[in-house]
Design a protein around this motif. Structure first.
Motif, short mmCIF file in Angstrom:
data_model
loop_
_atom_site.label_atom_id
_atom_site.label_comp_id
_atom_site.label_asym_id
_atom_site.label_seq_id
_atom_site.Cartn_x
_atom_site.Cartn_y
_atom_site.Cartn_z
N GLU A 266 34.09 54.38 38.01
CA GLU A 266 35.31 53.60 37.88
C GLU A 266 34.92 52.17 38.22
O GLU A 266 34.30 51.92 39.25
N PHE B 22 35.62 47.72 38.13
CA PHE B 22 36.57 46.63 38.27
C PHE B 22 35.86 45.31 37.94
O PHE B 22 34.65 45.19 38.09
N ARG C 45 40.95 46.42 35.88
CA ARG C 45 40.29 47.66 36.28
C ARG C 45 40.19 48.58 35.08
O ARG C 45 41.09 48.62 34.24
N ILE D 71 40.43 51.77 34.75
CA ILE D 71 41.38 52.87 34.60
C ILE D 71 42.66 52.43 33.92
O ILE D 71 43.36 53.24 33.32
N TYR E 246 33.38 51.47 41.93
CA TYR E 246 34.07 52.30 42.92
C TYR E 246 33.21 53.51 43.21
O TYR E 246 32.91 54.30 42.31
N LEU F 72 42.30 52.60 47.31
CA LEU F 72 41.16 51.88 46.75
C LEU F 72 41.04 52.06 45.24
O LEU F 72 40.49 51.21 44.55
N TYR F 73 41.59 53.09 44.74
CA TYR F 73 41.52 53.35 43.31
C TYR F 73 42.08 52.17 42.51
O TYR F 73 41.74 51.96 41.36
#
Lengths: 110, 113
Positions: free
Chosen positions: A32, A34, A49, A51, A90, B98-99
């Motif tokens: 993941e 960013f 981000r 996602i 992440y 944090l995601y």
């Protein structure tokens, strides 16, 4: 090993030109990613981000798992895009955290 | 919502002196991070708190650096004694989840002479 690589320290373009800021990662888990941005005299802030699959200020980024990349793109650069850009990974499992690349300075000239 | 507050903004000290930085995270954010950013490099995690407990301090030079988070809110990072190579910006960040990323403070720029 977990690692984020931004190969360019400086990217210099003219206003209206396309921009691509490169980011490659190394991670054994499901990635993941960013992008963070830091404008002059401002704090580091989240740009977008992976996602969310969003476009912020005209910027987009696509995760390419085959090439382990998450390049940031914008079709037409603006002078106000000049800033430091950091790619972050992440890392989960136990202690969740972000690992940052060294950053790329984008300079957009009039 | 109010942002992450850090103080001081700048600090100049001589080597072997001590220094402390303060951080107040966003209200309700359980996780707090201290990062060190040396000129020309990306931020490097020093220590991570979950509420008032340390969950990761593997990158903290414990012979000279210490940190605490009282009552799970404010946090202080201390360096004693400072070395020239500690010159950097010290960033505090907090997150609810944090995601969805961190919120950073404005940082403290430390110069050790």
């Amino acid at each position: 090993a977990q690692r984020v690589t931004q190969p360019e320290k400086l990217l210099s373009v003219f206003k209206g030109a396309p921009v691509e800021l490169k980011c490659n990662y190394s991670y054994s888990g499901s990635p993941e990613l960013f992008w963070y941005v830091q404008y002059s005299r401002q704090r580091l802030q989240l740009l977008l981000r992976h996602i969310s699959r969003e476009s912020i200020k005209g910027f987009t980024a696509d995760l390419n798992k085959g090439e382990t990349s998450f390049h940031l793109k914008k079709p037409f650069a603006q002078e106000e895009d000049s800033a430091m850009y950091y790619c972050a990974l992440y890392v989960s499992g136990g202690y969740n955290k972000l690992i940052f690349g060294a950053g790329t300075r984008l300079a957009v000239h009039p | 919502e109010a942002g992450v507050a850090q103080s001081p903004r700048y600090k100049i000290i001589e080597k072997r002196q001590s220094v402390a930085f303060w951080c107040n995270p966003i209200s309700g954010h359980a996780t707090l991070y201290w990062y060190q950013q040396i000129l020309g490099q990306g931020p490097k995690l020093l220590i991570q708190f979950q509420n008032n407990g340390v969950v990761d301090d593997s990158q903290l030079p414990k012979d000279r650096f210490s940190a605490e988070r009282l009552k799970g809110v404010d946090s202080t990072l201390k360096i004693q004694p400072a070395k020239l190579e500690d010159s950097a910006v010290y960033l505090c960040a907090s997150s609810l989840d944090l995601y969805y990323g961190y919120t950073f403070g404005s940082g403290t720029r430390l110069t050790v002479v």
